[in-house]
Design a protein around this motif. Structure first.
Motif, PDB file in Angstrom:
ATOM      1  N   ARG A  10       0.928  -1.225   0.080  1.00  0.00           N
ATOM      2  CA  ARG A  10       0.106  -0.142   0.012  1.00  0.00           C
ATOM      3  C   ARG A  10       0.910   1.273  -0.142  1.00  0.00           C
ATOM      4  O   ARG A  10       0.566   2.208  -0.802  1.00  0.00           O
ATOM      5  N   LYS A  11       1.918   1.230   1.052  1.00  0.00           N
ATOM      6  CA  LYS A  11       2.675   2.270   0.983  1.00  0.00           C
ATOM      7  C   LYS A  11       3.567   2.579  -0.497  1.00  0.00           C
ATOM      8  O   LYS A  11       3.862   3.630  -0.930  1.00  0.00           O
ATOM      9  N   GLU A  12       3.938   1.364  -0.934  1.00  0.00           N
ATOM     10  CA  GLU A  12       4.670   1.550  -2.556  1.00  0.00           C
ATOM     11  C   GLU A  12       3.910   2.202  -3.188  1.00  0.00           C
ATOM     12  O   GLU A  12       4.494   2.976  -4.181  1.00  0.00           O
ATOM     13  N   LEU A  13       2.682   1.928  -3.302  1.00  0.00           N
ATOM     14  CA  LEU A  13       1.745   2.645  -4.157  1.00  0.00           C
ATOM     15  C   LEU A  13       1.321   3.950  -3.711  1.00  0.00           C
ATOM     16  O   LEU A  13       0.523   4.752  -4.409  1.00  0.00           O
ATOM     17  N   LYS A  14       1.895   4.512  -2.483  1.00  0.00           N
ATOM     18  CA  LYS A  14       1.477   5.646  -1.924  1.00  0.00           C
ATOM     19  C   LYS A  14      -0.161   5.831  -1.897  1.00  0.00           C
ATOM     20  O   LYS A  14      -0.694   6.987  -1.976  1.00  0.00           O
ATOM     21  N   LEU A  15      -0.653   4.998  -1.310  1.00  0.00           N
ATOM     22  CA  LEU A  15      -2.097   4.744  -0.913  1.00  0.00           C
ATOM     23  C   LEU A  15      -2.165   5.091   0.434  1.00  0.00           C
ATOM     24  O   LEU A  15      -1.511   4.584   1.209  1.00  0.00           O
ATOM     25  N   THR A  16      -3.206   5.637   0.936  1.00  0.00           N
ATOM     26  CA  THR A  16      -3.569   5.947   2.461  1.00  0.00           C
ATOM     27  C   THR A  16      -4.387   4.646   2.774  1.00  0.00           C
ATOM     28  O   THR A  16      -5.080   4.042   1.903  1.00  0.00           O
ATOM     29  N   GLN A  17      -4.596   4.287   3.889  1.00  0.00           N
ATOM     30  CA  GLN A  17      -5.756   3.308   4.450  1.00  0.00           C
ATOM     31  C   GLN A  17      -7.170   3.819   3.832  1.00  0.00           C
ATOM     32  O   GLN A  17      -7.825   3.032   3.323  1.00  0.00           O
ATOM     33  N   GLU A  18      -7.251   4.976   3.888  1.00  0.00           N
ATOM     34  CA  GLU A  18      -8.712   5.639   3.547  1.00  0.00           C
ATOM     35  C   GLU A  18      -8.834   5.373   1.949  1.00  0.00           C
ATOM     36  O   GLU A  18      -9.804   5.002   1.465  1.00  0.00           O
ATOM     37  N   GLU A  19      -7.693   5.655   1.138  1.00  0.00           N
ATOM     38  CA  GLU A  19      -7.804   5.383  -0.139  1.00  0.00           C
ATOM     39  C   GLU A  19      -7.966   3.895  -0.573  1.00  0.00           C
ATOM     40  O   GLU A  19      -9.141   3.648  -1.318  1.00  0.00           O
ATOM     41  N   LEU A  20      -7.175   3.114   0.198  1.00  0.00           N
ATOM     42  CA  LEU A  20      -7.433   1.620  -0.379  1.00  0.00           C
ATOM     43  C   LEU A  20      -8.813   1.194   0.324  1.00  0.00           C
ATOM     44  O   LEU A  20      -9.610   0.457  -0.639  1.00  0.00           O
ATOM     45  N   ALA A  21      -9.322   1.577   1.395  1.00  0.00           N
ATOM     46  CA  ALA A  21     -10.508   1.144   1.762  1.00  0.00           C
ATOM     47  C   ALA A  21     -11.713   1.649   0.764  1.00  0.00           C
ATOM     48  O   ALA A  21     -12.553   0.909   0.667  1.00  0.00           O
ATOM     49  N   ALA A  22     -11.641   2.790   0.428  1.00  0.00           N
ATOM     50  CA  ALA A  22     -12.528   3.210  -0.631  1.00  0.00           C
ATOM     51  C   ALA A  22     -12.579   2.348  -1.860  1.00  0.00           C
ATOM     52  O   ALA A  22     -13.770   1.930  -2.472  1.00  0.00           O
ATOM     53  N   LYS A  23     -11.347   1.849  -2.362  1.00  0.00           N
ATOM     54  CA  LYS A  23     -11.415   1.162  -3.772  1.00  0.00           C
ATOM     55  C   LYS A  23     -11.895  -0.177  -3.281  1.00  0.00           C
ATOM     56  O   LYS A  23     -12.561  -1.040  -4.206  1.00  0.00           O
ATOM     57  N   LEU A  24     -12.028  -0.775  -1.905  1.00  0.00           N
ATOM     58  CA  LEU A  24     -12.669  -2.001  -1.735  1.00  0.00           C
ATOM     59  C   LEU A  24     -14.020  -1.822  -1.030  1.00  0.00           C
ATOM     60  O   LEU A  24     -14.599  -2.741  -0.626  1.00  0.00           O
ATOM     61  N   HIS A  25     -14.594  -0.477  -1.054  1.00  0.00           N
ATOM     62  CA  HIS A  25     -15.840  -0.395  -0.429  1.00  0.00           C
ATOM     63  C   HIS A  25     -15.841  -0.683   1.143  1.00  0.00           C
ATOM     64  O   HIS A  25     -16.814  -1.495   1.487  1.00  0.00           O
TER      65      HIS A  25
END
Length: 120
Positions: A10-25
């Protein structure tokens, strides 16, 4: 292993937990629970995590050491696999596989799925 690799990717892709959570609904708390090891994702969610993190479930689970950021691939069962392969051309092909670009790997996966579905 899952929690470390999930967070690292997640960090390598520079995503926050919030951004990843949004992608996964889902929620940030759910992602946080996965990364802390408090809970583990169900199989369906694990597949979605791998998809959105542009990696494999094997990598996230620690079966493979393939890392999209480095392009290195190693499977824990690799020595036994190499011993089981008697065809030198197949060995050569397998060793070259990690050097393939993403599009070629996707095509190869599609061909493999077609072959496996024909056997049924």
């Amino acid at each position: 292993m899952l929690r470390e690799r999930l967070k690292q990717r997640r960090k390598e892709l520079k995503l926050t937990q919030e951004e990843l959570a949004a992608k996964l609904h889902t929620t940030k708390a759910t992602i946080s629970n996965y990364e802390s090891g408090y809970s583990n994702p169900p199989n369906k969610t694990l597949k979605e995590l791998a998809k959105h993190l542009d990696t494999s479930t094997d990598y996230l689970l620690g079966v493979s050491t393939y890392s999209p950021s480095t392009g290195d691939m190693s499977v824990k069962e690799e020595p036994a696999f190499y011993e089981a392969i008697s065809d030198p051309e197949l060995k050569r092909w397998y060793k070259e596989l990690p050097k393939s670009d993403e599009e070629d790997l996707r095509k190869l996966r599609k061909m493999w799925d077609i072959i496996k579905n024909e056997e049924k």
